[in-house]
Design a protein around this motif. Structure first.
Motif, PDB file in Angstrom:
ATOM      1  N   MET A 152       4.767 -15.641   9.453  1.00  0.00           N
ATOM      2  CA  MET A 152       4.410 -16.581   8.399  1.00  0.00           C
ATOM      3  C   MET A 152       4.508 -15.938   7.013  1.00  0.00           C
ATOM      4  SD  MET A 152       1.095 -18.418  10.137  1.00  0.00           S
ATOM      5  CE  MET A 152       0.644 -19.212   8.595  1.00  0.00           C
ATOM      6  N   ILE A 153       3.976 -14.715   6.880  1.00  0.00           N
ATOM      7  CA  ILE A 153       3.851 -14.100   5.555  1.00  0.00           C
ATOM      8  C   ILE A 153       5.182 -13.569   5.035  1.00  0.00           C
ATOM      9  CG2 ILE A 153       2.760 -12.226   4.259  1.00  0.00           C
ATOM     10  CD1 ILE A 153       0.928 -14.557   4.938  1.00  0.00           C
ATOM     11  N   ALA A 154       5.916 -12.809   5.853  1.00  0.00           N
ATOM     12  CA  ALA A 154       7.149 -12.167   5.376  1.00  0.00           C
ATOM     13  C   ALA A 154       8.167 -13.166   4.832  1.00  0.00           C
ATOM     14  CB  ALA A 154       7.747 -11.306   6.488  1.00  0.00           C
ATOM     15  N   PRO A 155       8.487 -14.252   5.531  1.00  0.00           N
ATOM     16  CA  PRO A 155       9.452 -15.215   4.957  1.00  0.00           C
ATOM     17  C   PRO A 155       8.950 -15.851   3.663  1.00  0.00           C
ATOM     18  CG  PRO A 155       9.196 -15.572   7.322  1.00  0.00           C
ATOM     19  CD  PRO A 155       8.122 -14.626   6.909  1.00  0.00           C
ATOM     20  N   MET A 156       7.625 -16.095   3.570  1.00  0.00           N
ATOM     21  CA  MET A 156       7.077 -16.685   2.349  1.00  0.00           C
ATOM     22  C   MET A 156       7.256 -15.743   1.160  1.00  0.00           C
ATOM     23  SD  MET A 156       3.585 -18.398   3.874  1.00  0.00           S
ATOM     24  CE  MET A 156       2.920 -18.662   2.235  1.00  0.00           C
ATOM     25  N   VAL A 157       6.978 -14.460   1.371  1.00  0.00           N
ATOM     26  CA  VAL A 157       7.139 -13.476   0.306  1.00  0.00           C
ATOM     27  C   VAL A 157       8.601 -13.373  -0.106  1.00  0.00           C
ATOM     28  CG1 VAL A 157       6.944 -11.017  -0.269  1.00  0.00           C
ATOM     29  CG2 VAL A 157       5.090 -12.167   0.948  1.00  0.00           C
ATOM     30  N   ASN A 158       9.499 -13.355   0.872  1.00  0.00           N
ATOM     31  CA  ASN A 158      10.934 -13.284   0.570  1.00  0.00           C
ATOM     32  C   ASN A 158      11.400 -14.505  -0.219  1.00  0.00           C
ATOM     33  OD1 ASN A 158      11.948 -11.679   3.714  1.00  0.00           O
ATOM     34  ND2 ASN A 158      10.958 -10.866   1.899  1.00  0.00           N
ATOM     35  N   ALA A 159      10.893 -15.673   0.163  1.00  0.00           N
ATOM     36  CA  ALA A 159      11.282 -16.900  -0.542  1.00  0.00           C
ATOM     37  C   ALA A 159      10.786 -16.875  -1.987  1.00  0.00           C
ATOM     38  CB  ALA A 159      10.724 -18.118   0.184  1.00  0.00           C
ATOM     39  N   ILE A 160       9.562 -16.379  -2.199  1.00  0.00           N
ATOM     40  CA  ILE A 160       9.003 -16.331  -3.553  1.00  0.00           C
ATOM     41  C   ILE A 160       9.781 -15.355  -4.431  1.00  0.00           C
ATOM     42  CG2 ILE A 160       6.969 -15.642  -4.890  1.00  0.00           C
ATOM     43  CD1 ILE A 160       5.264 -16.713  -2.556  1.00  0.00           C
ATOM     44  N   THR A 161      10.076 -14.158  -3.915  1.00  0.00           N
ATOM     45  CA  THR A 161      10.813 -13.173  -4.709  1.00  0.00           C
ATOM     46  C   THR A 161      12.226 -13.671  -5.018  1.00  0.00           C
ATOM     47  OG1 THR A 161      11.471 -12.030  -2.665  1.00  0.00           O
ATOM     48  CG2 THR A 161       9.517 -11.202  -3.812  1.00  0.00           C
ATOM     49  N   THR A 162      12.857 -14.321  -4.065  1.00  0.00           N
ATOM     50  CA  THR A 162      14.208 -14.848  -4.289  1.00  0.00           C
ATOM     51  C   THR A 162      14.199 -15.948  -5.343  1.00  0.00           C
ATOM     52  OG1 THR A 162      14.828 -14.330  -2.000  1.00  0.00           O
ATOM     53  CG2 THR A 162      16.205 -15.915  -3.171  1.00  0.00           C
ATOM     54  N   TYR A 163      13.222 -16.843  -5.249  1.00  0.00           N
ATOM     55  CA  TYR A 163      13.123 -17.934  -6.221  1.00  0.00           C
ATOM     56  C   TYR A 163      12.884 -17.392  -7.635  1.00  0.00           C
ATOM     57  CZ  TYR A 163      11.228 -21.882  -8.827  1.00  0.00           C
ATOM     58  OH  TYR A 163      11.009 -22.832  -9.788  1.00  0.00           O
ATOM     59  N   CYS A 164      11.948 -16.453  -7.735  1.00  0.00           N
ATOM     60  CA  CYS A 164      11.628 -15.891  -9.055  1.00  0.00           C
ATOM     61  C   CYS A 164      12.826 -15.157  -9.646  1.00  0.00           C
ATOM     62  CB  CYS A 164      10.424 -14.951  -8.939  1.00  0.00           C
ATOM     63  SG  CYS A 164       8.862 -15.798  -8.563  1.00  0.00           S
ATOM     64  N   ALA A 165      13.514 -14.368  -8.814  1.00  0.00           N
ATOM     65  CA  ALA A 165      14.656 -13.593  -9.309  1.00  0.00           C
ATOM     66  C   ALA A 165      15.779 -14.500  -9.797  1.00  0.00           C
ATOM     67  CB  ALA A 165      15.170 -12.666  -8.208  1.00  0.00           C
ATOM     68  N   MET A 166      16.038 -15.586  -9.052  1.00  0.00           N
ATOM     69  CA  MET A 166      17.099 -16.503  -9.468  1.00  0.00           C
ATOM     70  C   MET A 166      16.668 -17.379 -10.632  1.00  0.00           C
ATOM     71  SD  MET A 166      18.866 -17.668  -5.850  1.00  0.00           S
ATOM     72  CE  MET A 166      19.850 -16.483  -4.918  1.00  0.00           C
ATOM     73  N   LEU A 211       6.688  -3.105   4.086  1.00  0.00           N
ATOM     74  CA  LEU A 211       5.330  -2.890   3.596  1.00  0.00           C
ATOM     75  C   LEU A 211       4.344  -3.879   4.208  1.00  0.00           C
ATOM     76  CD1 LEU A 211       6.078  -2.182  -0.183  1.00  0.00           C
ATOM     77  CD2 LEU A 211       5.479  -0.521   1.604  1.00  0.00           C
ATOM     78  N   ILE A 212       4.809  -5.095   4.484  1.00  0.00           N
ATOM     79  CA  ILE A 212       3.942  -6.097   5.124  1.00  0.00           C
ATOM     80  C   ILE A 212       3.665  -5.723   6.572  1.00  0.00           C
ATOM     81  CG2 ILE A 212       3.851  -8.498   5.934  1.00  0.00           C
ATOM     82  CD1 ILE A 212       5.415  -9.257   3.382  1.00  0.00           C
ATOM     83  N   TYR A 213       4.680  -5.277   7.296  1.00  0.00           N
ATOM     84  CA  TYR A 213       4.537  -4.954   8.704  1.00  0.00           C
ATOM     85  C   TYR A 213       3.794  -3.634   8.929  1.00  0.00           C
ATOM     86  CZ  TYR A 213       7.589  -8.618  10.618  1.00  0.00           C
ATOM     87  OH  TYR A 213       8.117  -9.820  11.017  1.00  0.00           O
ATOM     88  N   LEU A 214       4.002  -2.662   8.031  1.00  0.00           N
ATOM     89  CA  LEU A 214       3.550  -1.291   8.284  1.00  0.00           C
ATOM     90  C   LEU A 214       2.052  -1.150   8.539  1.00  0.00           C
ATOM     91  CD1 LEU A 214       4.619   1.562   8.546  1.00  0.00           C
ATOM     92  CD2 LEU A 214       4.259   1.879   6.089  1.00  0.00           C
ATOM     93  N   LEU A 220      -2.292  -1.224  14.940  1.00  0.00           N
ATOM     94  CA  LEU A 220      -2.038  -1.532  16.348  1.00  0.00           C
ATOM     95  C   LEU A 220      -1.841  -0.261  17.161  1.00  0.00           C
ATOM     96  CD1 LEU A 220      -1.611  -3.888  18.336  1.00  0.00           C
ATOM     97  CD2 LEU A 220       0.824  -3.752  17.824  1.00  0.00           C
ATOM     98  N   ASN A 221      -1.118   0.703  16.593  1.00  0.00           N
ATOM     99  CA  ASN A 221      -0.917   1.977  17.292  1.00  0.00           C
ATOM    100  C   ASN A 221      -2.237   2.710  17.508  1.00  0.00           C
ATOM    101  OD1 ASN A 221       1.834   1.684  17.548  1.00  0.00           O
ATOM    102  ND2 ASN A 221       2.308   2.750  15.650  1.00  0.00           N
ATOM    103  N   LYS A 222      -3.114   2.687  16.484  1.00  0.00           N
ATOM    104  CA  LYS A 222      -4.426   3.326  16.624  1.00  0.00           C
ATOM    105  C   LYS A 222      -5.244   2.668  17.726  1.00  0.00           C
ATOM    106  CE  LYS A 222      -4.894   5.000  11.858  1.00  0.00           C
ATOM    107  NZ  LYS A 222      -5.677   4.886  10.597  1.00  0.00           N
TER     108      LYS A 222
END
Length: 232
Positions: A152-166, A211-214, A220-222
């Protein structure tokens, strides 16, 4: 599992081929709703003998998985799908596959394939479940929620950065070029915008996704290490 089918198929095959003078002719000439009794009996025979290979495929994988304390139904369903994949399709006159599978290979002729690949498929399924996906319920629960959150979060962030940049004119708008989904990132960004800025935008989006996944992967590993320590 196949024994009941063998009994039913044998009974109707005997009825259809009973060696009494005139019996076969009577079955062929007696018609019900446009279908002869001989055809009905042959259909029942094919519907029992004709799918023995498929039933054996499910049963072998199911039995093997159950003996190794894994999900027999899932193993059986997976191999039933594999069995259909391995079964040749019905060919038209110009050797083009058409929709359908012949009874020939779904039945007794498919038993050898059912036995060999049924055992192999069940072994692979059992190995993956017991070795690769050996997760505690608590850990699996967190993993599923983690995946949902990330999707949910990663595509939303990508869409926002793409929109702002364009919108700010930092990256040109897409030029209408149809990009195949197999095109790797960075190259596809350049082709879609006709500018190296499109590639740079994709690089930034990839870094943001990492950065979102890390943090969640580290957490989870811990947790997995803690669960393994408790198990020991």
């Amino acid at each position: 599992m196949a024994m009941s089918l063998i009994i039913v198929g044998s009974l109707f095959m005997i009825i259809n081929s009973f060696s009494v003078a005139g019996w076969s002719d009577w079955l062929s000439k007696t018609v019900v709703h446009g279908v002869s009794l001989a055809q009905i009996l042959a259909k029942i025979t094919n519907g029992s003998f004709g799918i023995m290979g498929l039933i054996a495929a499910f049963g072998i994988a199911w039995s093997y998985a159950n003996q190794h304390k894994t999900d027999g139904v899932s193993a059986g369903i997976i191999y039933a799908s594999v069995f259909f994949i391995l079964t040749p399709s019905i060919m038209s006159g110009d050797k083009v596959p058409v929709e359908g599978f012949p009874y020939t290979y779904l039945g007794s002729r498919g038993l050898f394939v059912a036995i060999i690949f049924g055992l192999l498929s069940a072994w692979i399924f059992q190995w993956f479940i017991t070795t690769i996906f050996k997760l505690k319920c608590q850990l699996l629960y967190h993993l599923l929620w983690l995946r949902v959150f990330q999707l949910m979060i990663a595509p939303m962030v990508n869409a926002i950065t793409t929109y702002c940049a364009m919108n700010l004119g930092l990256v040109p708008l897409c030029n209408g070029t149809v990009i195949p989904w197999t095109m790797p990132p960075i190259i596809s960004g350049f082709l879609a915008t006709g500018s190296i800025a499109g590639s740079m935008l994709q690089v930034i989006n990839i870094i943001l996704d990492i950065l979102i996944y890390l943090p969640f992967i580290v957490a989870l590993n811990k947790r997995q290490l803690i669960e393994e320590d408790k198990a020991e």
